[in-house]
Design an enzyme around this catalytic site. Structure first.
Site, PDB file in Angstrom:
ATOM      1  N   SER A   1      35.180  50.504 173.796  1.00  0.00           N
ATOM      2  CA  SER A   1      35.988  49.835 174.815  1.00  0.00           C
ATOM      3  C   SER A   1      37.449  49.772 174.355  1.00  0.00           C
ATOM      4  O   SER A   1      38.003  50.793 173.939  1.00  0.00           O
ATOM      5  CB  SER A   1      35.402  48.443 175.081  1.00  0.00           C
ATOM      6  OG  SER A   1      35.987  47.870 176.226  1.00  0.00           O
TER       7      SER A   1
ATOM      8  N   ARG B   1      35.826  34.668 182.213  1.00  0.00           N
ATOM      9  CA  ARG B   1      34.718  35.227 181.447  1.00  0.00           C
ATOM     10  C   ARG B   1      33.549  35.622 182.349  1.00  0.00           C
ATOM     11  O   ARG B   1      32.909  36.656 182.135  1.00  0.00           O
ATOM     12  CB  ARG B   1      34.249  34.209 180.415  1.00  0.00           C
ATOM     13  CG  ARG B   1      33.071  34.648 179.588  1.00  0.00           C
ATOM     14  CD  ARG B   1      33.362  35.895 178.791  1.00  0.00           C
ATOM     15  NE  ARG B   1      32.319  36.162 177.820  1.00  0.00           N
ATOM     16  CZ  ARG B   1      32.365  37.148 176.941  1.00  0.00           C
ATOM     17  NH1 ARG B   1      33.392  37.973 176.908  1.00  0.00           N
ATOM     18  NH2 ARG B   1      31.396  37.331 176.076  1.00  0.00           N
TER      19      ARG B   1
ATOM     20  N   ASP C   1      27.909  52.706 182.924  1.00  0.00           N
ATOM     21  CA  ASP C   1      29.141  51.961 182.671  1.00  0.00           C
ATOM     22  C   ASP C   1      30.091  52.181 183.840  1.00  0.00           C
ATOM     23  O   ASP C   1      30.574  53.291 184.057  1.00  0.00           O
ATOM     24  CB  ASP C   1      29.767  52.470 181.361  1.00  0.00           C
ATOM     25  CG  ASP C   1      31.030  51.711 180.958  1.00  0.00           C
ATOM     26  OD1 ASP C   1      31.525  50.889 181.761  1.00  0.00           O
ATOM     27  OD2 ASP C   1      31.517  51.940 179.837  1.00  0.00           O
TER      28      ASP C   1
ATOM     29  N   HIS D   1      28.602  48.735 180.658  1.00  0.00           N
ATOM     30  CA  HIS D   1      29.633  48.854 179.623  1.00  0.00           C
ATOM     31  C   HIS D   1      29.152  48.282 178.283  1.00  0.00           C
ATOM     32  O   HIS D   1      29.458  48.815 177.225  1.00  0.00           O
ATOM     33  CB  HIS D   1      30.883  48.113 180.096  1.00  0.00           C
ATOM     34  CG  HIS D   1      32.068  48.287 179.211  1.00  0.00           C
ATOM     35  ND1 HIS D   1      32.623  49.518 178.942  1.00  0.00           N
ATOM     36  CD2 HIS D   1      32.816  47.392 178.518  1.00  0.00           C
ATOM     37  CE1 HIS D   1      33.661  49.369 178.130  1.00  0.00           C
ATOM     38  NE2 HIS D   1      33.793  48.092 177.857  1.00  0.00           N
ATOM     39  N   ASP D   2      28.401  47.214 178.351  1.00  0.00           N
ATOM     40  CA  ASP D   2      27.893  46.568 177.137  1.00  0.00           C
ATOM     41  C   ASP D   2      26.986  47.457 176.304  1.00  0.00           C
ATOM     42  O   ASP D   2      26.673  47.112 175.153  1.00  0.00           O
ATOM     43  CB  ASP D   2      27.117  45.289 177.507  1.00  0.00           C
ATOM     44  CG  ASP D   2      27.993  44.056 177.412  1.00  0.00           C
ATOM     45  OD1 ASP D   2      29.179  44.198 177.052  1.00  0.00           O
ATOM     46  OD2 ASP D   2      27.495  42.956 177.692  1.00  0.00           O
TER      47      ASP D   2
END
Lengths: 388, 388
Positions: free
Chosen positions: A157, A227, A322, A355-356
């Site tokens: 990232s 968040r 992602d 994405h994680d």
């Protein structure tokens, strides 16, 4: 009795802090008079100082990439899946360095640190820092550690963007760059999400234009919203479906505005717990660094031209689900490297985690990562090329 | 001199309000004692009362679907692209009805209305309403207007969900249903975005647990954040790129937190102007109605079983770049209808505009819409089937 950590963990680790007295000239034109970088290391630096790996962290993580801080530490570092004895970044072979970036809130100089000019926390006056500034500060840390050349610079990232910037800015100082789940620049949509997060923080009455430390407040609501929103973009629609579906927490609709669906409960928890461990001014700075990252911009948008200086061999990795930095964005990097006759390997990993995924022990991913790192020599070849 | 409206516009229109004295029993089990629905009509109801089209609105729109409210009205209704003489919903042939839904803030009974029990605005005590409740209230409006059977019920997004619910709940009362850019239920990700929007509103200190009317405040910040976020999900990444790219408002980075990229400026403007024209409690209610929509849930998740009562012919339309309710979601509806041997046409429109495409004059879309509506008879066939 001492706790037994897993055999493939680096185990107990202790952060160190390096103070830098020489001012750092930033891309903005401003100067940071002096600063600290907190960092951790895993493994042993060899005599030739040729086996060092720099790990760069993403938006909300820090220098604690692997191992545990105490015997009763519940959670290991953020990249425990990938760093340790026998793992892709093998601490039996490599000496790993990871620092908290400037502007951070975990020990490196940032908005919570004291501004020597005022004797008060920097707060919103902390200069906007860029990926290039971080790389410059990391290069100074390398100098202090006596590391002339990294065996590899690695990150996912925003960390992957740092690896890419390293290859551009210090082509002689790294032999490999691993750019994982990254992008050559944010899209308008990426920037838009960041902007909503920033507005959530900045419009929180407890933000006090960033001077909340002095007011004894924390912009909790805004940071929580930021968040929660970020979290949605880290997960894929599929992974959310797999994790939560449309499950109701109490098994039935309650026709009110309390938590109903599991996903709401999860997001609120994620948002609330983040507020306890992260600083809002740092969050703002990190999103700006993301927005600004665009190495091609100085070359009229020509990424290949921006990458012309690169000498490192590259591994670019993306994950199919992602949607924050989709495989297409990684392929832009790969294409620009190929257009410039650079050495690049590319892996598009089938993964549902969004994405994680770059943080997770996904077998195919670890295999590719492991295999590539297996070809990263711990020794500098005398020719300056890799001995493989 | 009177303004000349475009020849294909319905021109000047005036909303009407219908009061309902009979209580409406809601899905939640609560009862709305009495209520108003504000609505507009375009075109002429024929003698047989068989040419009526119900248009259902989406999350933040209202009864003003077409035409202008005054000579100097700057903007026409929200579906001006599709409603008017010679347009897909041809007001030379059809009598069009569009009402503001219950819980709304544009004239129908909602949180801003006075709760007869307390003499104060309903505020957060306004009952949670569902798509099914809206359909029931619209059926009562049809009764008042003497419309026994709609030629078609039409809607996009949340409006499309209403069209689908109509076909399930009142199979005899519509001959066609047009379900555009909709979904048979929200995904966890869709719910997650709604939840972040709700948290932004509800955590705004000016929200006062929904009683902000009495406090003389408006949860501006929260509603602005909610709208900015919503807006991102209405546009595609591609359309944002085409519209804004990474263009800087002042041509250069300013290394600060003021607006830098055009997309930021656009979103802030969208958010700020929304606050002037929409009520936060209504926004909360609308997002809940979206979350709750799931006709299959009463049939063990079997959408085909939920759609078993449907007698209307259906047109389902999706847009390739819509990532809020992607074509895949529309195809789920189509498949469930086909599995139940229902008559359904499906069009997947190539469009870059994202979810918002359903509001736009996209040639291919208007063609399909027009062609389908051309086959919608303004007269009931004596057999009860369409005469085509």
């Amino acid at each position: 009795m001492a706790r037994e950590f897993p055999a493939d963990s680096v185990g107990l680790v202790t952060p160190q802090t390096q103070h830098f007295d020489a001012p750092l000239r930033l891309e903005s034109g401003r100067e940071l008079p002096a600063y600290d970088l907190i960092y951790e290391t895993y493994g042993e630096l060899n005599a030739a100082r040729s086996n060092a790996i720099l790990v760069c962290h993403a938006l909300s993580s820090d220098h604690h990439a692997a191992g545990y801080h105490s015997e009763d530490d519940r959670k290991p570092g953020w990249w425990e899946a990938c760093i340790g004895p026998g793992k892709p970044i093998d601490t039996d072979r490599f000496f790993v360095v990871c620092c908290n970036n400037l502007g951070g809130c975990k020990g490196s100089t940032g908005p919570m640190s004291v501004n020597p000019e005022t004797g008060k926390p920097w707060g919103p006056d902390f200069p906007v820092v860029t990926v290039g500034d971080w790389v410059a500060s990391q290069a100074r840390l390398a100098d202090v550690l006596g590391i002339e050349q990294w065996a590899a610079v690695v990150g996912g990232s925003l960390g992957g963007m740092q690896a890419l910037q390293w290859a551009i800015d210090y082509p002689e100082r790294l032999r490999h760059a691993l750019v994982i789940a990254a992008s050559p620049k944010l899209t308008a949509q990426n920037i838009a999400f960041n902007e909503v997060a920033r507005q959530a923080i900045m419009s929180d009455p407890d933000f006090h234009a960033g001077h909340y430390y002095e007011h004894g407040t924390i912009p909790r609501r805004g940071l929580m919203i930021a968040r929660m929103l970020g979290h949605i973009t880290y997960l894929s629609d599929d992974s959310m479906r797999a994790k939560f579906g449309r499950e109701l927490r109490e098994g039935k609709l309650n026709f009110g505005f309390d938590v109903e669906f599991q996903v709401e409960s999860y997001l609120r928890y994620q948002g609330q717990s983040f507020v306890e461990r992260f600083d809002a001014n740092t969050y703002l700075l990190m999103t700006k660094a993301l927005d600004y990252f665009d190495p091609a911009s100085r070359h009229g948008g020509d990424l290949s031209a921006a990458l012309a200086p690169v000498r490192a061999r590259m591994l670019v990795v993306s994950f199919t689900s992602d949607w924050r930095f989709s495989p297409q964005r990684s392929r832009e990097i790969v294409k620009a490297l190929l257009d410039g006759d650079k050495e690049v390997s590319y892996a598009e990993i089938e993964a549902t985690q969004g994405h994680d995924a770059f943080l997770m022990p996904i077998e195919k991913y670890l295999d590719v990562f492991h295999a590539y790192m297996g070809n990263v020599a711990a020794e500098c070849a005398t020719t300056g090329e890799d001995a493989q």
